[in-house]
Design a protein around this motif. Structure first.
Motif, mmCIF file in Angstrom:
data_model
loop_
_atom_site.group_PDB
_atom_site.id
_atom_site.type_symbol
_atom_site.label_atom_id
_atom_site.label_comp_id
_atom_site.label_asym_id
_atom_site.label_seq_id
_atom_site.Cartn_x
_atom_site.Cartn_y
_atom_site.Cartn_z
ATOM 1 N N THR A 69 37.385 67.522 20.415
ATOM 2 C CA THR A 69 38.437 68.520 20.231
ATOM 3 C C THR A 69 39.595 68.233 21.181
ATOM 4 N N TYR B 131 33.319 73.153 13.170
ATOM 5 C CA TYR B 131 34.191 72.031 13.503
ATOM 6 C C TYR B 131 34.398 71.143 12.287
ATOM 7 N N HIS C 229 38.924 69.717 15.068
ATOM 8 C CA HIS C 229 39.427 71.007 15.517
ATOM 9 C C HIS C 229 38.463 72.115 15.100
#
Length: 131
Positions: free
Chosen positions: A53, A69, A59
């Motif tokens: 990330t 995610y 993200h």
């Protein structure tokens, strides 16, 4: 040797996220990654997701209060959450025609939007109701 192991873990977790049909929860990443790395632990998954990330490779997506995610750079898209099996899928078409800059009633200026549709995925929809 530790650096090689960490790289292997990152590679496997990255492949898991790249091959997913939608954003994955930490537990889903762990289970899928353990296919290639049986000794992989949840703490390593958390650390790796944090690193990926921070590096901008993935993200977080929050759906129903749970962080999931997905790979970054997928462009504008939305999600479908199956109420039957709990899987989340990426939708590549936008069901909402609200481009950035649109003035919404009441004077709200749209900058972006996120949509999650809920229902049953094709697999769950095809299953008998009593199953």
């Amino acid at each position: 040797m530790t650096a090689t192991r960490s790289t292997r873990q990152r590679d496997v977790i990255t492949r898991v996220l790249d091959g997913a049909e939608g954003p994955l929860a930490v537990g889903e990443v762990l289970i899928r990654a353990q296919t290639d790395l049986p000794g992989l632990g949840v703490a390593t998954v958390y650390r790796t997701l944090k690193l990926l990330t921070e590096q901008g490779h993935i993200h977080p997506v929050t759906l129903d209060g749970e962080t999931r995610y997905e790979r970054a750079g997928r462009g504008h898209h939305h999600h479908f959450s199956c109420t039957g099996c709990g899987r989340v899928f990426t939708l590549h078409t936008c069901p909402v025609a609200l481009p950035s800059g649109t003035v919404y009633p009441g004077g709200f200026i749209v900058e972006a939007h996120e949509v999650t549709l809920y229902g049953r995925c094709p697999e769950c929809a095809a299953a008998p109701a009593d199953a």
